[in-house]
Scaffold this motif. Structure first.
Motif, PDB file in Angstrom:
ATOM      1  N   SER A  32      29.261   0.501  16.143  1.00 60.02           N
ATOM      2  CA  SER A  32      28.755   1.593  15.294  1.00 60.02           C
ATOM      3  C   SER A  32      28.043   1.044  14.083  1.00 60.02           C
ATOM      4  O   SER A  32      27.234   1.736  13.464  1.00 60.02           O
ATOM      5  CB  SER A  32      29.825   2.609  14.869  1.00 60.02           C
ATOM      6  N   TYR A  65      38.320   6.702  14.525  1.00 61.50           N
ATOM      7  CA  TYR A  65      39.748   6.821  14.843  1.00 61.50           C
ATOM      8  C   TYR A  65      40.103   8.157  15.480  1.00 61.50           C
ATOM      9  O   TYR A  65      41.273   8.524  15.546  1.00 61.50           O
ATOM     10  CB  TYR A  65      40.573   6.604  13.563  1.00 61.50           C
ATOM     11  N   SER A  97      35.615   0.380  19.810  1.00 60.74           N
ATOM     12  CA  SER A  97      36.329  -0.748  19.180  1.00 60.74           C
ATOM     13  C   SER A  97      37.801  -0.480  18.880  1.00 60.74           C
ATOM     14  O   SER A  97      38.556  -1.413  18.672  1.00 60.74           O
ATOM     15  CB  SER A  97      35.654  -1.133  17.863  1.00 60.74           C
ATOM     16  N   LYS A  98      38.214   0.765  18.807  1.00 61.34           N
ATOM     17  CA  LYS A  98      39.576   1.040  18.355  1.00 61.34           C
ATOM     18  C   LYS A  98      40.442   1.530  19.523  1.00 61.34           C
ATOM     19  O   LYS A  98      41.000   0.726  20.237  1.00 61.34           O
ATOM     20  CB  LYS A  98      39.557   2.018  17.174  1.00 61.34           C
ATOM     21  N   ARG A 117      31.320  -4.710  21.566  1.00 63.10           N
ATOM     22  CA  ARG A 117      30.397  -4.074  20.620  1.00 63.10           C
ATOM     23  C   ARG A 117      29.674  -2.877  21.242  1.00 63.10           C
ATOM     24  O   ARG A 117      28.576  -2.988  21.751  1.00 63.10           O
ATOM     25  CB  ARG A 117      29.344  -5.083  20.079  1.00 63.10           C
TER      26      ARG A 117
HETATM   27  C1  LIG Z   1      36.444  -0.049  12.804  1.00 65.38           C
HETATM   28  C2  LIG Z   1      35.535   0.986  12.280  1.00 65.38           C
HETATM   29  C3  LIG Z   1      34.285   1.182  12.859  1.00 65.38           C
HETATM   30  C4  LIG Z   1      33.913   0.379  14.059  1.00 65.38           C
HETATM   31  O1  LIG Z   1      32.754  -0.257  13.972  1.00 65.38           O
HETATM   32  P1  LIG Z   1      32.186  -1.008  15.269  1.00 65.38           P
HETATM   33  O2  LIG Z   1      30.954  -1.624  14.725  1.00 65.38           O
HETATM   34  O3  LIG Z   1      31.914   0.052  16.297  1.00 65.38           O
HETATM   35  O4  LIG Z   1      33.211  -1.978  15.729  1.00 65.38           O
HETATM   36  C5  LIG Z   1      33.468   2.187  12.378  1.00 65.38           C
HETATM   37  N1  LIG Z   1      33.864   2.955  11.348  1.00 65.38           N
HETATM   38  C6  LIG Z   1      35.070   2.806  10.784  1.00 65.38           C
HETATM   39  C7  LIG Z   1      35.495   3.716   9.708  1.00 65.38           C
HETATM   40  C8  LIG Z   1      35.929   1.798  11.220  1.00 65.38           C
HETATM   41  O5  LIG Z   1      37.117   1.636  10.630  1.00 65.38           O
END
Ligand SMILES: *Cc1c(COP(=O)(O)O)cnc(C)c1O
Length: 347
Positions: free
Chosen positions: A79, A181, A207-208, A216
């Motif tokens: 993201s 999340y 990612s979560k 990615r």
């Molecule tokens: C972990 C996280 C992301 C993830 O970013 P990526 O680049 O997709 O890994 C995005 N926004 C928030 C608030 C996060 O905590």
């Protein structure tokens, strides 16, 4: 106020047409064509061909699962890339501004710096909710993006739908709801409101909850008009072949994802309960995510002590409203037990 996307797009982007790659010009219909158009090495090894620049296989599954069209989706190299593309599409350097609500995800500020775009910070309230009157006061004609991270990192709470509704209506630019999340949350995704709000952008990630931080893959969901603008900017092959393949496998296996999320949520409740009995933990904040923010007596001291025991948590003490807080990611049951026994032994 009537939202008009044309007033939001940077002038240099309006006139731009996207780079047209070989893979854009001839789209395979699955028949056995001979591809001599992209200067690839013809010997098959699984990745000798350029990946699909529009990631149609992955997007069609995501679109179906989320009840939207492929035209509502842009995929990125995490993201973080998606967010960067938003800045470059809509924020004129040294002229426009964005509004962020600290304490929140650090990348919004980093990207505003990289793109020379003013970051107007409006602190959350003591309960970590948006301060709507103050946000209204800071909006002007050059306010292009408002970032709402819900559930918010690092506080863990979700913002109320009433508050988000108000902001979507009031904000003259685009409202970006970062749902990194969302799969851990009891709240519904804002994706279902896409047709109601022309200025709504939702970002999600594998990612979560999906357990794929290493590949990615970030997801941007918005109106087809907004996505068309972003497509002009994105690098043609920003999501590589291996990522597309692994993402398709994973999103097709919702059962495993749901089981893991359920496990993490159960573990989160256990961890939450046990943290209450740690004498130097003063406050545990409500969470809708896969982490818990807690106020302790001395965050630097406790962070260092945990490190000595081989446990790395996130020290958030320098963040506004987060003095002496630590953020604990929920791990496996064994990892969480080790964390708890470490916390109990350093009393
Ligand atoms: C972990 C996280 C992301 C993830 O970013 P990526 O680049 O997709 O890994 C995005 N926004 C928030 C608030 C996060 O905590």
């Amino acid at each position: 106020m009537k939202f008009n996307l044309n007033n939001i797009i940077r002038e240099n982007i309006k006139g731009l047409s996207p780079y047209s790659s070989a893979r854009d010009e001839y789209v395979s219909d699955g028949s056995t064509m001979i591809f001599l158009d992209a200067n690839e090495n013809p010997f098959e090894n699984g990745v000798n061909r350029y990946p699909d620049p529009q990631q149609r296989g992955l997007k069609s599954i995501l679109a179906q699962q989320k009840g939207i069209q492929q035209e509502n989706i842009l995929l990125g190299n995490g993201s973080d890339e998606v967010l960067d593309i938003l800045f470059r599409a809509f924020c004129e350097p040294r002229k426009d501004n964005i509004i962020t609500l600290p304490p929140t995800y650090g990348m919004y500020k980093v990207l505003s710096g990289i793109n020379t775009v003013e970051n107007r910070e409006v602190l959350l309230t003591d309960d970590f909710d948006p301060n709507v009157p103050e946000i209204r006061r800071r909006i002007d004609g050059n306010s292009k993006l408002l970032f709402l991270c819900s559930p918010n990192n690092p506080s863990g709470n979700s913002f109320s739908s009433k508050t988000i509704d108000e902001l979507l209506i009031d904000f003259p630019g685009l409202v970006v709801i970062d749902e990194a999340y969302i799969d851990f949350s009891s709240e519904k995704s804002w994706v279902s409101k896409l047709s109601e709000y022309p200025n709504l952008i939702v970002t999600q990630t594998l990612s979560k909850a999906y357990g794929m931080a290493g590949i990615r893959l970030g997801i941007c969901i918005a109106s087809a008009e907004i996505i068309a603008v972003l497509n002009k900017i994105k690098p043609p092959y920003n999501v590589n072949e291996l990522t597309q393949e692994r993402a398709i496998q994973r999103v097709s296996d919702q059962k495993s994802v749901k089981e893991e999320v359920a496990n993490i949520l159960k573990e989160r409740e256990k961890l939450n309960e046990t943290l209450k009995s740690v004498p130097f933990v003063y406050k545990i904040y409500p969470t809708d995510a896969n982490f818990i923010l807690a106020k302790v007596d001395d965050a630097n001291l406790r962070y260092g002590q945990l490190l000595q025991k081989g446990i790395v948590v996130r020290n958030r003490t320098t963040q506004p409203l987060c003095e002496n807080t630590l953020r604990f990611t929920v791990g496996t049951s064994i990892e969480n037990e080790k964390l708890i026994s470490a916390l109990k032994s350093i009393v």
